[in-house]
Design an enzyme around this catalytic site. Structure first.
Site, PDB file in Angstrom:
ATOM      1  N   HIS A 271      -8.852   4.424 -58.609  1.00  0.00           N
ATOM      2  CA  HIS A 271     -10.297   4.163 -58.649  1.00  0.00           C
ATOM      3  C   HIS A 271     -10.561   2.991 -59.591  1.00  0.00           C
ATOM      4  O   HIS A 271     -10.227   3.085 -60.776  1.00  0.00           O
ATOM      5  CB  HIS A 271     -11.003   5.415 -59.179  1.00  0.00           C
ATOM      6  CG  HIS A 271     -12.482   5.380 -58.994  1.00  0.00           C
ATOM      7  ND1 HIS A 271     -13.224   4.228 -59.096  1.00  0.00           N
ATOM      8  CD2 HIS A 271     -13.357   6.358 -58.697  1.00  0.00           C
ATOM      9  CE1 HIS A 271     -14.485   4.504 -58.879  1.00  0.00           C
ATOM     10  NE2 HIS A 271     -14.606   5.789 -58.631  1.00  0.00           N
TER      11      HIS A 271
ATOM     12  N   HIS B 257      -5.290   1.198 -46.422  1.00  0.00           N
ATOM     13  CA  HIS B 257      -4.098   1.330 -47.286  1.00  0.00           C
ATOM     14  C   HIS B 257      -3.359   2.649 -47.024  1.00  0.00           C
ATOM     15  O   HIS B 257      -2.832   3.278 -47.943  1.00  0.00           O
ATOM     16  CB  HIS B 257      -4.469   1.254 -48.769  1.00  0.00           C
ATOM     17  CG  HIS B 257      -5.052  -0.063 -49.187  1.00  0.00           C
ATOM     18  ND1 HIS B 257      -4.296  -1.085 -49.716  1.00  0.00           N
ATOM     19  CD2 HIS B 257      -6.325  -0.533 -49.144  1.00  0.00           C
ATOM     20  CE1 HIS B 257      -5.074  -2.113 -50.004  1.00  0.00           C
ATOM     21  NE2 HIS B 257      -6.312  -1.807 -49.655  1.00  0.00           N
TER      22      HIS B 257
ATOM     23  N   ASN C  57      -4.771  -6.242 -55.195  1.00  0.00           N
ATOM     24  CA  ASN C  57      -4.143  -6.679 -53.944  1.00  0.00           C
ATOM     25  C   ASN C  57      -3.181  -7.823 -54.238  1.00  0.00           C
ATOM     26  O   ASN C  57      -3.221  -8.392 -55.332  1.00  0.00           O
ATOM     27  CB  ASN C  57      -5.200  -7.188 -52.964  1.00  0.00           C
ATOM     28  CG  ASN C  57      -5.886  -6.059 -52.191  1.00  0.00           C
ATOM     29  OD1 ASN C  57      -5.401  -4.930 -52.154  1.00  0.00           O
ATOM     30  ND2 ASN C  57      -7.011  -6.375 -51.584  1.00  0.00           N
TER      31      ASN C  57
END
Ligand code: HDE
Length: 701
Positions: free
Chosen positions: A340, A76, A149
């Site tokens: 996170h 990413h 995603n």
């Protein structure tokens, strides 16, 4: 207030405080605050002499520059982040105690970073890849990160294999080729040796992997999470983001051309939409499975290679996110943001999905190198908006000046401060899930079905989506050099569908499967097809080809009708400057054939006016522009004189010459002849534009 005046009025302490804060002064200083008198020449012994070591300004400037780069994200790496806010529609008290999901009047600030996965920081936006869709909610109870995603499943079931799949897809280590693509031997070697990837491959080779815009793709939390309410009741959930503009994709050829034409296509699209006040919106959706129903499905709810079909487990839309501010500084915000999946707030909890569990380790670990130590939470973009206190101290790049003698818990010297909070006071208490088992390196039997949902995906595609998927296989496998791997791909996907495998084989000269395979799954899920998405014209881009001699009456009508619907219409000609209409009116050219391309737009309109049309009739740039847009199934419009131009293009067969003002719309080529008023024409044109692309053109070919 002049600096000098200010200095005199402030006490010594205030002065110190003032100087500490005054970073927006107009005078250049070194980083230790000394004003710089000259910034273009290094300090030399004589104008032609050597540079002197004592030139602290030069040394500081150069040292800082030498260290401007930090390691890019290992995956990413290329992304773009923007600010916004989230509002829940109604209190979700039944599901969770998370405070930001209770009060519809509360606007929770968010920062969202969209990304590609495989490419390096400087790669192109429109590659075939999964897109990251990571959201940081700055809630009153701490930061919550939904690190999602644009595909609902993943390549692997256990985090142990993440380095392997990433090594396989990244450029091959001996020659660092190819960049930002899965179309090479090592990736497909991984796939055929790790068949749990089958379902994700179907998504990766579908149109989902080449979105039209970050604003037009879904987001998925992938894992099963757990929501816990005030009573302590837990439920399994999956998170979705649904784009208000619908889910739309580029064509592969278009995406490919955009790599070169505009590598920043997606980030620019997002940036411009926000700058022009067309704020992207996404609705948050939640699927819920009761804990008692954990084993009622034909998949394991902990398996990240499985979806919960929306027809079986409906998506409840619970709130909306609006993205309305671009970052002030790309590095400080987009590059330094650290997401996170383990950043949760009370009321949101984990499950034993083995992929999620591994992620909980990886995300902090990677920031230690990327952001230079354990204090990255103190970087402004990562800081919670609520107060935060603990006894963690020191380390690289510590920003806060921790006061006092005490840095341990429990203590009496500081009145046991900071003290822990009870559950009632908002302390995070982990869900009390009972866990028992032997220590094993193994995977549950219930994770072993690798193909059923890949078949479900295939069954759910429309004819044109299937066609795209097959040609994506031909492209990807066509780039693989190993014949054995090519054959293994055909054989592996025969487990998904015999029909699919046969078609893959045809394009790569592999042996078709001896026996047609498949899983026997006949079900389909309409929610998986992009054909069933919502359709809008807002922010669609229309290229208007116009030159001197254009018909201003017509062009104004069309431009105004488009702009009224928030369509972005740009005039294109050979050179910048003004063009003059038949009756002497002027309009400004927005961009030229050289600086733009048809792939940047969703549609084309050719302005009328005899001279304007004539000037394009022999112009290769203009003809190619329209032919390309036609090939990419885009809406094309021409009225009256402009029909003459279409006869020079590939559309000549389609450009019917209807007489008497009758509108014709043949596969998105919208035309009218002998029409004085273009109102009906623009209506038809807008409807065609809302269709996104006219796939029927591909079905004819
Ligand atoms: Fe990530 N992933 N990931 N991932 N991921 C990273 O964290 C990782 C996975 C996702 O815009 C890294 O800060 C492991 C699934 C996004 O900054 C790293 C596993 C999903 C982003 C990492 C996964 C994601 C990352 C690299 C398997 C969808 C970009 C830099 C166990 C739900 C966030 C970083 C941003 C980034 C590890 C799988 C989404 C290395 C070990 C599944 C959107 O920590």
């Amino acid at each position: 207030m002049a600096d000098k005046e200010k200095d005199q009025k402030l006490s010594k302490d205030e002065q110190l405080e003032y100087f500490r804060k005054d970073h927006d002064g107009k005078k250049m200083t070194t980083n230790h605050g000394v004003r710089v008198s000259e910034d273009e020449h290094s300090l030399k012994a004589g104008v032609r002499g050597p540079t002197l070591m004592e030139d602290f300004h030069f040394r500081e400037k150069m040292t800082h520059f030498d260290h401007e780069r930090i390691p890019e994200r290992v995956v990413h790496a290329r992304g773009y982040g923007v600010h916004g806010h989230f509002q829940v529609y109604e209190p979700l008290t039944d599901l969770t105690k998370a405070k930001f999901l209770q009060d519809p009047s509360v606007k929770t600030p968010v920062f969202v970073r969209f990304s590609t996965v495989a490419g390096q920081r400087g790669s192109s936006d429109t590659v075939r890849d999964t897109r990251g869709f990571a959201t940081k909610f700055y809630t009153e109870e701490g930061n919550y990160d939904l690190v999602a995603n644009n595909m609902p499943v993943f390549f692997i079931q256990d985090a142990m294999k993440f380095p392997d799949v990433v090594h396989a897809v990244k450029p091959e280590p001996h020659n660092e080729i190819p960049q930002a693509t899965a179309a090479h031997d090592t990736f497909w070697d991984f796939v055929v040796n790790n068949t749990e990837s089958a379902h994700m491959i179907m998504w990766l080779l579908s149109d989902r992997a080449i979105p039209r815009s970050y604003r037009m793709m879904e987001g998925f939390g992938v894992h099963t999470f757990r929501l816990v309410n005030e009573e302590g009741k837990g439920r399994f959930v999956k998170f979705h983001w649904k784009p208000v503009l619908g889910v739309h994709s580029l064509l592969w050829d278009e995406a490919h051309m955009l790599w070169g034409r505009d590598a920043d296509y997606h980030r620019k699209d997002l940036y411009e939409a926000i700058e022009s006040g067309h704020y992207p919106e996404f609705e948050l959706g939640i699927q819920v499975i009761e804990e008692e129903d954990e084993f009622k499905f034909d998949f394991d709810v902990l398996d990240p290679t499985k979806i919960w079909p929306e027809e079986d487990v409906p998506v409840r839309l619970v709130g909306k996110m609006t993205l309305n501010k671009n970052p002030d500084n790309f590095f400080a915000e987009t590059e330094q943001v650290a997401f996170h999946p383990g950043h949760v707030v009370p009321g949101i909890d984990f499950t034993n999905d083995p992929l999620l569990q591994g992620r909980l380790f990886s995300y902090t670990d990677t920031q230690l190198t990327r952001l230079g130590g354990p204090n990255f939470q103190e970087i402004p973009i990562n800081r919670p908006v609520c107060p935060f206190h603990n006894n963690q101290r020191d380390g690289f790049n510590r920003m806060s000046i921790d006061k006092g003698q005490v840095a341990y818990h429990k203590n009496s010297l500081a009145g046991n401060s900071p003290e822990t909070a009870s559950e009632e006071e908002g302390g995070y208490v982990h869900y009390e899930e009972k866990v028992e088992g032997k220590k094993v390196r193994a995977r549950s039997e219930s994770f072993k079905d690798h193909y059923s949902q890949a078949t479900l995906f295939w069954n759910s595609m429309s004819t044109v989506e299937k066609k795209h998927l097959v040609s994506a296989f031909h492209f990807e496998i066509g780039k693989v050099k190993s014949k054995e791997i090519q054959q293994a791909v055909v054989d592996m996907f025969n487990n998904v569908s015999g029909d699919l495998a046969k078609q893959i084989a045809e394009g790569v000269a592999a042996e078709p499967p001896a026996e047609p395979g498949g899983t026997g799954v006949t079900k389909s899920s309409p929610a998986l097809s992009q054909m069933n998405t919502s359709k809008h014209v807002k922010t669609r881009k229309v290229a208007i080809l116009a030159a001197n001699g254009f018909d201003s009456n017509e062009l104004k009508q069309v431009k105004e009708a488009l702009e009224e619907k928030e369509v972005i219409a740009q005039i294109i000609n050979d050179s910048l400057g003004m063009i003059k209409s038949e009756d002497g009116e002027e309009m400004e050219v927005d961009t030229t054939f050289l600086t733009t391309a048809s792939v940047i737009f969703d549609a084309v309109y050719i302005a009328g006016g005899k001279d304007s049309v004539d000037s394009f009739r022999n112009k290769k740039d203009a003809i190619d522009f329209v032919n390309e847009a036609f090939k990419h199934c885009k809406t094309i419009g021409a009225a009256n004189d402009a029909l003459e131009f279409l006869l020079e293009t590939d559309i000549k067969e389609t450009a019917k010459e209807e007489k008497g003002g009758k509108i014709s719309n043949v596969n998105g080529v919208v035309t009218v002849n002998e029409a004085e008023n273009l109102e009906e024409f623009t209506e038809e044109y807008l409807q065609a534009l809302a269709e996104h692309r006219h796939w029927s053109r591909q079905m004819e070919g």
